[in-house]
Design an enzyme around this catalytic site. Structure first.
Site, PDB file in Angstrom:
ATOM      1  N   MET A  45       0.837  -1.192   0.000  1.00  0.00           N
ATOM      2  CA  MET A  45       0.000   0.000   0.000  1.00  0.00           C
ATOM      3  C   MET A  45       0.871   1.241   0.000  1.00  0.00           C
ATOM      4  O   MET A  45       1.757   1.387   0.823  1.00  0.00           O
ATOM      5  CB  MET A  45      -0.932  -0.006   1.215  1.00  0.00           C
ATOM      6  CG  MET A  45      -1.786   1.246   1.325  1.00  0.00           C
ATOM      7  SD  MET A  45      -2.792   1.513  -0.155  1.00  0.00           S
ATOM      8  CE  MET A  45      -2.961   3.280  -0.141  1.00  0.00           C
ATOM      9  N   GLU A  68       5.073   0.526  -5.912  1.00  0.00           N
ATOM     10  CA  GLU A  68       4.609   1.425  -4.856  1.00  0.00           C
ATOM     11  C   GLU A  68       5.290   2.787  -4.932  1.00  0.00           C
ATOM     12  O   GLU A  68       4.664   3.822  -4.662  1.00  0.00           O
ATOM     13  CB  GLU A  68       4.833   0.777  -3.482  1.00  0.00           C
ATOM     14  CG  GLU A  68       4.130  -0.556  -3.295  1.00  0.00           C
ATOM     15  CD  GLU A  68       2.650  -0.508  -3.642  1.00  0.00           C
ATOM     16  OE1 GLU A  68       1.988   0.492  -3.312  1.00  0.00           O
ATOM     17  OE2 GLU A  68       2.152  -1.467  -4.259  1.00  0.00           O
ATOM     18  N   HIS A 109       3.712   5.039  -7.348  1.00  0.00           N
ATOM     19  CA  HIS A 109       2.500   5.662  -6.798  1.00  0.00           C
ATOM     20  C   HIS A 109       2.788   6.987  -6.098  1.00  0.00           C
ATOM     21  O   HIS A 109       1.868   7.790  -5.918  1.00  0.00           O
ATOM     22  CB  HIS A 109       1.840   4.724  -5.789  1.00  0.00           C
ATOM     23  CG  HIS A 109       0.884   3.748  -6.389  1.00  0.00           C
ATOM     24  ND1 HIS A 109      -0.139   4.117  -7.228  1.00  0.00           N
ATOM     25  CD2 HIS A 109       0.780   2.393  -6.249  1.00  0.00           C
ATOM     26  CE1 HIS A 109      -0.834   3.042  -7.575  1.00  0.00           C
ATOM     27  NE2 HIS A 109      -0.296   1.987  -7.004  1.00  0.00           N
TER      28      HIS A 109
END
Length: 1027
Positions: free
Chosen positions: A339, A373, A376
């Site tokens: 995440m 990630e 992102h």
């Protein structure tokens, strides 16, 4: 009607074999008993490609009643949380202050909140413009229905004014892997707990009352309470620590205020973790890896590659990372894989940690996930999609750029080549179904965060980078990120910004970029491009496009949907490919710049998101070239040719004779990617033919292909092995022992015997599960007894799977009987055992007989919960009318238990296998009896000339020749071939990691039931619609 039935059956079998077929039946994935049960893990190829619709994370994407009214917009949060991480009191004492701007007059302050105890007496509302409080007259609790609370005030909040809203609350430190939750691990025999977070997509509301929508961005000042001996971390750096009044031994940690960001990016962690800092010379950003203490020694790799990947992205995108630090945290229990919290990324431990038991495939996944990630940080964190229905703007870019980021630290992995097999060809399967959905604005919440957003998103972005040219594309991304920093976007913002850059760079497009890309982002499925060359009348071709779907769709009226297709084609990979746009159903290309004796290949390096079919003559020319010198065709196009051909043969677009002619060159192929592209299809055929008369010819032919590949990579690993050599060896060994190639069998028997003498002997992690399985398969009772004893004494599931690889009938029957005794086989292992026996070509028949004859004994010992899975796991190898009838009778005899869509889906697979055999067994069998003879000399060295993807720097449109409408009329244009440009770019990738629960076997198939279920729903839906 017969045509409909036949199409239905073929459609089912397409799905059976298009999924990743490897050497054993996948055991059922671990089901997490929490709010993110079955969460889509975009880095795990063994999990379903969509998130399960479970738990309080459910946001109805289409129902406005769940949305916030928008009367108030947050600007700053001050959030203070004190988690009590103690058994018997897993709660969090919290307080939040939110500064808001009033947009519309209102007496209702609506916030998102779930399962939070709001301390009503602490609620205050202050008008910051007048410094006067507003009286709170009520609190409406809608948490259980609409995930909201409504604070009611006596007077209206006025448009244009700023307000401060404050309240105390108590939330649950849940074990559902959502919001602010608790995780646990065992250290020195003691269970330890920690608090961590996962707020995406809509779970910040589980942690604290907030405006939990992605376009309601704000800044966050976070304060975390902890024991003085523990550590806390959040998005930003810690700026101070103070004791907590009245709580000796506890302290408050104060963190710097974040940039403007969405609530789903808020991160908090309180734990006894230790940190491994990165070398500060690698980046100006402070990097560290956070792990439990026993994993610290295995965190060095992540600490090394993380800052280097970040530096690469800063250079590639031309936009600095705006935070001072980045934490990479390895969480014992984490739902989605990883995440991208800004400044504090959470990972599953296996995606961040590398040790001596990490396989090459798993090691490849670590830099890929880190790169995903970190990408992102720009696509998602700095610039965020406006609403979840455009999540591909986040995930598609992260998937695409992960290949570039990982390649920057591991260039030997040649990840750009792997993109076509690990991302593009994988999503082709899902996107060929009638149950797929557009990338943008899917109708169902369950469609958000699935393989379409990730993998189709990445593939379509990659296609646009090719036809714009990588330099223009990069400058366009810089413009997009700079223009929309700290804000939210829709897809039109991306295309308009890229088009602005294209205009500046002189890249000519046939229409607006938004119009061109809408056909890809807002339309489900993808086109099949059919090329029919005109050999006699010239060197041109008639090109047709049609929606590629499973055959069941042939019974639906033809649609007028057309795509703007960027055609690329070549007859010489040393030259720049010829380009042309196609926006009509048909197009006549006047010249392919190739003689009638020269092959032509479309979709160069498979840069476009479409499949290609050719006329028989061109297929023959391509097959001849592959045999004469396959290196004249790029690695990615060799993979494309094989994948397209076998899929098209499966749906009767071309013959299997053509598909198999294209495999002849494989005896000379030494590259990983082309082999990987076709092995799943070959595994399916192997499964279907195993007990048929054609199997002897099949085995002879496959041995002629596999043996040179196996001999090239060899059985033994060496320190100098290239990464792709290791991956190639995994495939080659699997097939070599399946085909009983003597050297492979001898080596397996030798290593397994040594392991029996020294059970603690270390085997290569890349080969361990394979050796365990093949050792039992090629052994007798003593080899099986060793595996069983190890299973009982070590609790090692790999030995359980190895036990199912035996070919001894007496052992198989005894093992099935042991399944009923919990003292012999643990109850949690029953499904794994039966499923893998069902994948065993000998065990399948015996497992079916056992299930039929001993149903009552099984029910008495195990209950009824396993029967549906047992039934379904048997179906994939069954392919005769008698077997189908047997399964129908078994279902009918136990309809009270087997009345399930999963059972019906299994029956559809059997029926489809029967039909596939009827349609194709004779043709393939005839080809195998007399395969064409190759004339080229075998390649004795690996391919050293790697063709990189050619990116079109500029696109020239000849006046009057380009398609500019979506009419069905044909258009005509001339094409030219020019020398290759100097600007090229590699192509991106995702890695396929081996299953951790099932070891490789030398026969059997991995079945991914989620795709078959998708097919089932598609078929029934269409059948009902049209009947």
């Amino acid at each position: 009607m017969n045509r409909l039935v036949n199409a239905f059956l073929i459609a089912a079998v397409v799905l059976t074999s298009l999924v990743a077929i490897s050497s054993t039946l996948s055991v059922k994935g671990k089901v997490l008993a929490n709010g993110k049960q079955g969460s889509y893990d975009p880095f795990d190829p063994d999990l379903p490609s969509w998130r399960a619709d479970n738990g309080p994370s459910a946001v109805d994407w289409n129902d406005e009643v769940y949305r916030l009214p928008g009367d108030l917009l947050p600007s700053v949060y001050t959030l203070r949380l004190l988690p009590f991480i103690e058994e018997g009191n897993f709660t969090t004492d919290g307080h939040v202050t939110i500064f808001v701007d009033c947009v519309n007059d209102t007496k209702n302050i609506v916030l998102n909140s779930i399962d939070i105890d709001i301390h009503k007496a602490t609620i205050t509302v202050l008008d910051l413009d007048t410094n006067s409080p507003l009286a709170v007259v009520g609190l409406e609790d809608l948490q259980s229905t609409l995930q909201k609370i409504v604070i009611k005030t006596a007077d209206s909040l006025k448009s244009g004014n700023r307000y401060k809203i404050s309240m105390g609350f108590t939330s649950i430190l849940n074990d559902k892997l959502i919001g602010f939750y608790r995780s646990s691990y065992v250290e020195d025999g003691v269970t330890k707990f920690m608090a961590t977070s996962d707020m995406e997509p809509a779970d910040a509301r589980v942690a604290f009352p907030c405006f939990d929508e992605p376009d309601m961005k704000a800044r966050f000042s976070i304060i975390l309470g902890r024991k003085a001996s523990w550590a806390a971390s959040s998005n930003m750096e810690k700026i101070g620590t103070n004791p907590i009044d009245g709580m000796p031994g506890y302290v408050w940690d104060y963190f710097d205020t974040t940039p403007v960001m969405s609530t789903y990016l808020v991160a908090m962690m309180v734990s006894e973790f230790v940190s491994t800092p990165s070398d500060p010379s690698l980046s100006n950003v402070k990097f560290r890896v956070l792990t439990r203490p026993e994993l610290q020694e295995n965190a060095a790799y992540a600490a090394n590659v993380g800052p280097r990947i970040l530096e690469f992205f800063e250079s590639f995108l031309g936009v600095d990372y705006p935070l001072a630090k980045e934490d990479l945290a390895a969480i014992p229990d984490f739902g989605p894989g990883a995440m991208e919290n800004w400044g504090h990324i959470n990972f599953k431990e296996s995606y961040l940690i590398i040790d001596e038991n990490t396989t090459a495939a798993s090691k490849q996944r670590v830099p890929e996930v880190i790169a995903h990630e970190l990408a992102h940080m720009w696509f998602g964190d700095l610039v965020t999609m406006e609403w979840w229905t455009n999540i591909w703007l986040n995930e598609g870019f992260a998937r695409y750029l992960q290949y570039f980021g990982a390649d920057s630290v591991e260039p030997s992995y040649r990840l750009h080549e792997q993109f076509v097999v690990n991302t593009l060809q994988k999503v082709f399967v899902t996107d060929s179904l009638s149950t797929t959905h557009p990338m943008s604005d899917p109708e169902l919440k369950s469609h958000v965060f699935d393989t379409i957003e990730y993998d189709k998103g990445a593939s379509v972005i990659r296609m646009s980078a090719h036809f714009l040219g990588i330099d223009t594309f990069r400058r366009g991304l810089n413009r997009y990120l700079t223009k929309h920093s700290y804000s939210n976007t829709m897809e039109e913002d991306l295309w308009n910004t890229l088009e602005e850059q294209a205009n500046i760079d002189g890249v000519i497009l046939p229409d607006s970029l938004a119009t061109i890309m809408a056909s890809w982002t807002q339309t489900e499925n993808y086109p099949l491009i059919t090329v029919k060359r005109t050999y006699i009348e010239g060197d041109g071709a008639l090109v047709l496009q049609s929606r590629f779907l499973l055959p069941i769709e042939d019974n639906i009226e033809d649609e007028e949907t057309v795509w703007w297709v960027p055609l690329t084609y070549t007859h010489d990979f040393s030259l720049r490919p010829t380009t042309a746009w196609m926006s009509t159903k048909t197009r006549q290309l006047v010249s392919l710049a190739a003689t009638k004796d020269q092959w032509v290949i479309f979709n160069v390096d498979q840069s476009g998101f479409y499949r290609v079919a050719y006329d028989e003559t061109n297929y023959g020319l391509i097959a001849d070239q592959l045999i004469a010198d396959h290196r004249r065709i790029s690695i990615m196009n060799r993979a494309q040719l094989l994948d397209d051909a076998f899929v098209l043969a499966k749906v009767e677009k071309i013959s299997y004779t053509i598909a198999f002619d294209l495999t002849l060159f494989l005896k000379y192929e030494r590259e990983y990617v082309p082999w990987r592209a076709v092995l799943d299809e070959l595994n399916y055929i192997d499964t279907m033919f195993y007990k048929e008369s054609q199997y002897a010819d099949w085995k002879i032919y496959m041995t002629s292909l596999v043996k040179p590949y196996y001999e090239f990579v060899g059985f033994q690993e060496t320190e100098s092995d290239a990464h792709l050599t290791i991956l190639s060896r995994n495939d080659a060994l699997n097939w070599a022992c399946k085909l009983k190639i003597a050297d492979c069998v001898t080596n397996v028997q030798s290593q397994y015997a040594a392991l029996m003498q020294e059970p603690d002997m270390r085997l290569s992690p890349n080969q361990r599960n394979f050796i365990l399985c093949a050792g039992v398969e090629n052994g007798r009772q003593p080899e099986w007894n060793f595996a069983y004893d190890q299973y009982r004494s070590t609790d090692n599931g790999n030995f359980l799977v190895a036990m199912t690889c035996t070919r001894e009938s007496s052992i198989i029957y005894d093992l099935l009987s042991k399944m009923l005794d919990p003292n012999s086989i643990r109850s949690e292992d029953v499904d794994t055992l039966f499923g893998n026996l069902a994948a065993n070509p000998i065990g399948n028949t015996m497992a079916l007989d056992f299930l039929t004859r001993r149903w009552n004994d099984i029910e008495k010992a195990l209950g009824t919960s396993h029967f549906v899975y047992f039934f379904r796991s048997l179906c994939d190898r069954l392919n005769t009318p008698a077997q189908y009838d047997q399964m129908i009778k078994l279902r009918d005899d136990h309809i009270d238990i087997l009345n399930s869509t999963t059972v019906e889906q299994g029956l559809d697979i059997v029926r489809a296998n029967v039909e596939w055999m009827t349609l194709n067994q004779e043709e393939i069998g005839g080809w195998l009896k007399n395969p064409s003879t190759a004339t080229a000399l075998p390649t004795t060295e690996p391919t050293t000339v790697t063709t990189t993807e050619i990116v079109i720097v500029t696109t020239t449109v000849e006046p009057g020749t380009e398609d500019t409408t979506t009419s069905t009329a044909s258009s005509t244009a001339s094409s030219t071939t020019t020398p290759a440009p100097t600007t090229t770019t590699p192509a991106p990738t995702t890695t396929t990691a081996p299953t951790t629960t099932a070891a490789p076997s030398s026969s059997g198939a991995t079945i991914q039931p989620y795709l078959c279920l998708t097919l089932l729903f598609a078929v029934f839906g269409r059948w009902i619609l049209h009947n």
